[in-house]
Each structure stands twice: as structure tokens, then as C-alpha cells.
Scaffold this active site. Structure first.
Site, PDB file in Angstrom:
ATOM      1  N   ASN A  80       0.863  -1.184   0.000  1.00  0.00           N
ATOM      2  CA  ASN A  80       0.000   0.000   0.000  1.00  0.00           C
ATOM      3  C   ASN A  80       0.901   1.236   0.000  1.00  0.00           C
ATOM      4  O   ASN A  80       1.455   1.605   1.031  1.00  0.00           O
ATOM      5  CB  ASN A  80      -0.900  -0.024   1.244  1.00  0.00           C
ATOM      6  CG  ASN A  80      -1.788   1.204   1.332  1.00  0.00           C
ATOM      7  OD1 ASN A  80      -1.863   1.993   0.382  1.00  0.00           O
ATOM      8  ND2 ASN A  80      -2.468   1.369   2.453  1.00  0.00           N
TER       9      ASN A  80
ATOM     10  N   HIS B 274      -9.865   1.037   4.431  1.00  0.00           N
ATOM     11  CA  HIS B 274      -8.612   1.273   5.175  1.00  0.00           C
ATOM     12  C   HIS B 274      -8.886   2.269   6.304  1.00  0.00           C
ATOM     13  O   HIS B 274      -9.693   3.194   6.147  1.00  0.00           O
ATOM     14  CB  HIS B 274      -7.536   1.811   4.228  1.00  0.00           C
ATOM     15  CG  HIS B 274      -6.178   1.812   4.855  1.00  0.00           C
ATOM     16  ND1 HIS B 274      -5.778   2.807   5.714  1.00  0.00           N
ATOM     17  CD2 HIS B 274      -5.153   0.940   4.777  1.00  0.00           C
ATOM     18  CE1 HIS B 274      -4.546   2.543   6.139  1.00  0.00           C
ATOM     19  NE2 HIS B 274      -4.146   1.407   5.583  1.00  0.00           N
TER      20      HIS B 274
ATOM     21  N   GLU C 201      -5.887  -5.001  10.528  1.00  0.00           N
ATOM     22  CA  GLU C 201      -4.942  -3.898  10.693  1.00  0.00           C
ATOM     23  C   GLU C 201      -5.291  -3.121  11.963  1.00  0.00           C
ATOM     24  O   GLU C 201      -6.085  -2.160  11.895  1.00  0.00           O
ATOM     25  CB  GLU C 201      -5.027  -2.956   9.493  1.00  0.00           C
ATOM     26  CG  GLU C 201      -4.606  -3.584   8.188  1.00  0.00           C
ATOM     27  CD  GLU C 201      -3.932  -2.554   7.289  1.00  0.00           C
ATOM     28  OE1 GLU C 201      -2.814  -2.816   6.851  1.00  0.00           O
ATOM     29  OE2 GLU C 201      -4.510  -1.484   7.061  1.00  0.00           O
TER      30      GLU C 201
HETATM   31  C1  PEP Z   1      -1.217   0.193   6.258  1.00  0.00           C
HETATM   32  O1  PEP Z   1      -1.504   1.372   6.460  1.00  0.00           O
HETATM   33  O2  PEP Z   1      -1.960  -0.535   5.589  1.00  0.00           O
HETATM   34  C2  PEP Z   1       0.018  -0.316   6.850  1.00  0.00           C
HETATM   35  C3  PEP Z   1       0.105  -1.608   7.065  1.00  0.00           C
HETATM   36  O3  PEP Z   1       0.950   0.609   7.134  1.00  0.00           O
HETATM   37  P1  PEP Z   1       2.391   0.376   7.825  1.00  0.00           P
HETATM   38  O4  PEP Z   1       2.988  -0.897   7.243  1.00  0.00           O
HETATM   39  O5  PEP Z   1       3.164   1.574   7.466  1.00  0.00           O
HETATM   40  O6  PEP Z   1       2.140   0.212   9.280  1.00  0.00           O
END
Ligand code: PEP
Length: 260
Positions: free
Chosen positions: A10, A95, A167
Site C-alpha cells: 500500500n 482502510h 490492521e
Molecule cells: C497500512 O496502512 O496498511 C500499513 C500496514 O501501514 P504500515 O505498514 O506503514 O504500518
């Protein structure tokens, strides 16, 4: 046959078209194609068209970072899943940055899911609790609401290729992912929600990713978590070496489980 592991980059609102093209070029040199690992790049909308001509399709697929649920019309500034349908394989939906900065609620996420599916785009649904919700011990209820609402206008057939990314919002953008036991609990709970809605087959089929501070050193411990099928990677995917190392780490862990 076991589905391939999935690693999604991403890139968020980073990189010009030129910079994105340079990054793909570097990745192309560092990433080996593996049948057991599917690699997906999610650049900004602007980069999708040029990159669709540049990527080696044996190595990479494209995803949109979002999409608008109405197919077309007077919606200034929006880009619909219908417009994206020939460009991308996947779309990230829900997200936490969309939920937070663009006030996307549960119903809008649900409509986006249905629109993506209707337009033959595979959704990567993001769910996860905030720090406050975690401290209030609301993780399960938050995940329940996010999963159940998002999937509620789909059919069990639509679930065949479903991807859900756990997440935890508090782990995004740092250098400290959630602990394997937290990830395991969330993954089990998410799969249980899918089973409750669409049955055991759908629950077995859904690929569940972890996202939040995925960096190469954490890959093996995250991939060891039962039921984890891959990673959604933010900042580390902007560095070709780190992202290539993450892909290789996912490949090696699949190999270690006899799925390589
Ligand atoms: C995201 O925002 O989907 C993500 C996983 O970010 P990071 O790897 O920077 O924590």
C-alpha cells in the site's frame, strides 16, 4: 489446492508517476516470481494506467487503494470501481485512513464492497480497532461490526476470493507490530464471523492478512500465526529492498509449512 500467500504493497499518497515507475523497476530486479506468493501493488490512482503497461504480470498485480461505489455520473473527483475494472485485480476497501480522514462509515464500506465485487474486482477489506477501543476491550465488537456490515450485501459465492486484512489502527505506521497472540485472536474471530455469515467453506476460503508495521524482521513470527495468509505492507513497501525481503520472508515461511 492451498491458495497462494498474498503480499500487498500500500503506497498510500506517496510517489509521483515517475517515482512509482522507478520503484517498480527496482522491484522487478529484486523479486523472484513464486507460485506460492502473489504480490500486489497498490499505487495512487494516477499510477495505475502507466504501471499496468510496465509490470511483469508473472510477478505483480495491481490494486486500487479505494473506489467509489456508484458506477458513474455527477460525482466530481471520484473514481468508480466501474472505471477501475479493467485496470486492477484488487481494491483495498475500508482502510483505517479512509475511515478516519474521510469519515467513511460502515455502510459506505459495505456499498464499496458490493460495488467492487459487481465490477469483478476482488476486495481487500481492512478492519481493525483503535488504541482506545483496544483499551476499552472493544476489539471483538469493533471487528464484528466492521466484518458483518462490510460483507452483508454479498453472497457466499462472492466469498470465494475474499481477502480481509486485520490492521490494528494503533500498529499502523510504526515499527512495532501487534503481538502474535493478539493477531491470532483477531484472525480467529474474523474467520468465525465469516463462518457465521456464510458457512465453513467461505471461512476456509477467505485469506486473512495482517497489516501494521510489517518490516522484514517481523515477517517470520507474523507468518507463523495460525490462519495468517499474508501481509498488507505500508511504509516498508516504499523501499524496494525491504519489500523484496518481506516477499522472500513470506515465501520462506510458506516453504517451511510445506506450502512453497
Ligand atoms: C497500512 O496502512 O496498511 C500499513 C500496514 O501501514 P504500515 O505498514 O506503514 O504500518
Amino acid at each position: 489446492m492451498k491458495k497462494p500467500k498474498l503480499v500487498v504493497a500500500n503506497w498510500k499518497m506517496n510517489l509521483s508517476v515517475h517515482q512509482a515507475s522507478l520503484l517498480v523497476n527496482k522491484l522487478d530486479k529484486k523479486v523472484q516470481p513464486h507460485r506460492s506468493v502473489e504480490v500486489v501493488l497498490a499505487p495512487s490512482y494516477l499510477c495505475l494506467q502507466p504501471l499496468s503497461h510496465e509490470i511483469d504480470r508473472r510477478k505483480f498485480r495491481l490494486a486500487a487503494q479505494d473506489g467509489y461505489p456508484i458506477d458513474g455520473g455527477a460525482y466530481t473527483g471520484a473514481i468508480s470501481f466501474n472505471q477501475l475494472r479493467d485496470l486492477v485485480h484488487y481494491a483495498i476497501i475500508g482502510h483505517s485512513e479512509r475511515r478516519r480522514y474521510f469519515n467513511e462509515g460502515l455502510e459506505l464500506v459495505r456499498d464499496k464492497m458490493a460495488s467492487a465485487v459487481r465490477n469483478n474486482i476482488l476486495p481487500i477489506l481492512c478492519v481493525g480497532e483503535t488504541w482506545e477501543e483496544r483499551n476499552l476491550k472493544e476489539t471483538k465488537i469493533v471487528l464484528h461490526d466492521q466484518v458483518i456490515t462490510a460483507l452483508s450485501n454479498l453472497t457466499s459465492e462472492d466469498m470465494q476470493d475474499m481477502v480481509i486484512a486485520y490492521e490494528p489502527v494503533w500498529a499502523i505506521g510504526g515499527h512495532d507490530p501487534a503481538k502474535p497472540e493478539d493477531i491470532a485472536r483477531a484472525v480467529e474471530w474474523i474467520r468465525y464471523q465469516v463462518k457465521d455469515l456464510y458457512g465453513q467453506k467461505a471461512a476456509d476460503n477467505v485469506r486473512i492478512l495482517y497489516g501494521g508495521s510489517d518490516e522484514p524482521e517481523f515477517v517470520s513470527s507474523i507468518m507463523e500465526v495460525d490462519g495468517i495468509d499474508g501481509l498488507l505492507v505500508g511504509h516498508a513497501s516504499l523501499d524496494s529492498q525491504q519489500f523484496a525481503d518481506i516477499i522472500e520472508g513470506v515465501y520462506l515461511s510458506a516453504l517451511g509449512r510445506g506450502e512453497g
